[in-house]
Design an enzyme around this catalytic site. Structure first.
Site, PDB file in Angstrom:
ATOM      1  N   ASP A 224      22.921  13.756 -31.340  1.00  0.00           N
ATOM      2  CA  ASP A 224      23.852  12.897 -30.613  1.00  0.00           C
ATOM      3  C   ASP A 224      23.062  11.995 -29.674  1.00  0.00           C
ATOM      4  O   ASP A 224      22.223  12.467 -28.894  1.00  0.00           O
ATOM      5  CB  ASP A 224      24.856  13.734 -29.812  1.00  0.00           C
ATOM      6  CG  ASP A 224      25.995  12.885 -29.273  1.00  0.00           C
ATOM      7  OD1 ASP A 224      26.879  12.520 -30.066  1.00  0.00           O
ATOM      8  OD2 ASP A 224      25.981  12.583 -28.068  1.00  0.00           O
ATOM      9  N   ASN A 232      26.601   0.526 -25.244  1.00  0.00           N
ATOM     10  CA  ASN A 232      27.641  -0.403 -25.692  1.00  0.00           C
ATOM     11  C   ASN A 232      28.209  -1.220 -24.542  1.00  0.00           C
ATOM     12  O   ASN A 232      28.419  -2.438 -24.660  1.00  0.00           O
ATOM     13  CB  ASN A 232      28.765   0.362 -26.389  1.00  0.00           C
ATOM     14  CG  ASN A 232      28.411   0.755 -27.815  1.00  0.00           C
ATOM     15  OD1 ASN A 232      27.642   0.065 -28.479  1.00  0.00           O
ATOM     16  ND2 ASN A 232      28.962   1.857 -28.283  1.00  0.00           N
ATOM     17  N   ASP A 241      25.222  -0.955 -32.520  1.00  0.00           N
ATOM     18  CA  ASP A 241      25.112  -0.811 -33.968  1.00  0.00           C
ATOM     19  C   ASP A 241      23.653  -0.855 -34.418  1.00  0.00           C
ATOM     20  O   ASP A 241      23.230  -0.101 -35.304  1.00  0.00           O
ATOM     21  CB  ASP A 241      25.899  -1.912 -34.677  1.00  0.00           C
ATOM     22  CG  ASP A 241      27.402  -1.706 -34.587  1.00  0.00           C
ATOM     23  OD1 ASP A 241      27.828  -0.612 -34.163  1.00  0.00           O
ATOM     24  OD2 ASP A 241      28.145  -2.638 -34.952  1.00  0.00           O
ATOM     25  N   GLU A 267      28.401   8.293 -32.798  1.00  0.00           N
ATOM     26  CA  GLU A 267      26.951   8.271 -32.666  1.00  0.00           C
ATOM     27  C   GLU A 267      26.326   9.625 -32.996  1.00  0.00           C
ATOM     28  O   GLU A 267      25.167   9.879 -32.673  1.00  0.00           O
ATOM     29  CB  GLU A 267      26.552   7.844 -31.242  1.00  0.00           C
ATOM     30  CG  GLU A 267      26.900   8.832 -30.160  1.00  0.00           C
ATOM     31  CD  GLU A 267      28.315   8.663 -29.595  1.00  0.00           C
ATOM     32  OE1 GLU A 267      28.564   9.168 -28.497  1.00  0.00           O
ATOM     33  OE2 GLU A 267      29.156   8.033 -30.276  1.00  0.00           O
TER      34      GLU A 267
END
Length: 347
Positions: A224, A232, A241, A267
């Site tokens: 993770d 983000n 991304d 993620e």
């Protein structure tokens, strides 16, 4: 360059004129494809029907002639200028030379001046549906002569069968490529290039069944990305991304052929490690963690480094003995890694 080669070279269309024919040839993907018994049958039939010892199916590329099937004499690839079949792609409906030794175009070619000293040559071009001659079906003999009208007619019919086979094989390859592409789309996560969740869970069930049957080790590593929401929020979803795509590439570069890496969600990634005991899985996870930390991601003039927390679970054939328990154990280890400061491996 020999006189014969000069004559052949002069007769050839230039590359600028020949590119459409070559495009038609390469469309079939047959130049370097394995030979087929069906083609062998057709060359044997051609030799028998024409009452000669030699028959060949030849494809003519820009610089070479490739024999795809032969009867009577084993031939492979040869320079285009040394092959009789180069004449047959120039647009004639058929090419027949009654005495190769007396024809200026062929008198100096290797098969004419050396064993088996070919003398008679007759061919029909292999013509595509859009009218391009990509090669020939030809027959040869060491004695001068020519085919009868009925033999030439049979050779034309057999040439059509050869082209039908090339069409069939090309269609089969295209169908397989299409199926492979659909399978890839159905099983691959577009962003990371890893298995998507559905494919990952299917492979997990398979690996669990196999480890139960053969009593082999099986481990899972949950990955993770730490503080991914902050990436983000601060830099935008495009960079987020790009980070996930870069980590996906890193995972693909570090797993074995037998391992299964997938995007579990968001993620979070999951990597299945068949035939891997807990200590091996922890070593793999630590290596992956350090390589993720070492990656640098660009955000305009700035650079961004991210870390990841990893949890390891292992099948032990006792309390951890099914897919659900394996993932729960790896998830619990991942939770501990985050609770203890992140950028670490637990399990």
């Amino acid at each position: 360059m020999s006189a014969a080669e000069k004559i052949i070279t002069t007769l050839y269309p230039g590359q600028s004129d020949d590119h459409k024919r070559l495009a038609a040839l390469h469309r079939y993907g047959a130049l370097d494809a394995p030979a087929s018994e069906d083609f062998t049958f057709l060359t044997e039939l051609a030799a028998k029907a024409c009452d000669v010892p030699y028959a060949f199916i030849t494809l003519v590329d820009g610089e070479r002639a490739v024999v795809k099937s032969c009867t009577g004499l084993a031939l492979g690839s040869m320079p285009r200028s040394q092959c009789y079949c180069s004449l047959a792609v120039l647009g004639e409906a058929a090419t027949e030379i009654g005495d190769l030794g007396r024809d200026a175009r062929t008198a100096g070619m290797p098969l004419t001046v050396a064993a088996p000293f070919m003398r008679m040559y007759s061919s029909v071009p292999l013509t595509t549906r859009d009218g391009f001659a990509i090669g020939t079906l030809c027959v040869m003999d060491t004695k001068p002569g020519c085919l009868s009208t009925s033999q030439r007619d049979m050779l034309r019919k057999l040439a059509r069968q050869v082209m039908a086979l090339f069409e069939l094989h090309a269609s089969e390859r295209a169908l397989k490529a299409s199926k492979d592409e659909l399978e890839t789309l159905a099983t691959t996560d577009e962003l990371t290039g890893l298995h998507n969740r559905r494919s990952l869970m299917s492979r997990l069930r398979f690996e669990v069944a196999r480890t139960r049957r053969f009593r082999t080790p099986l481990s899972a590593v949950m990955v993770d990305v730490d503080h991914f929401k902050n990436v983000n929020d601060e830099f935008g979803h495009q960079l987020g991304d790009e980070v996930l795509a870069a980590i996906g590439r890193l995972v693909r570069e570090n797993v074995r052929v037998i391992d299964v890496a997938g995007r579990y969600g968001g993620e979070e990634l999951c990597i299945l490690l068949p035939n891997t005991p807990p200590e091996g899985a922890r070593k793999f996870a630590e290596t992956l963690r350090s390589r993720i930390e070492a990656q640098v991601h660009g955000a305009g003039a700035r650079t961004v480094a991210v870390t990841a927390s990893l949890g390891v679970g292992s099948f032990n054939h006792m309390d951890i003995d099914d897919a659900e328990m394996l993932l729960k154990q790896a998830d619990a280890a991942l939770f501990r890694a985050k609770a203890r400061g992140r950028n670490r491996v637990e399990g």
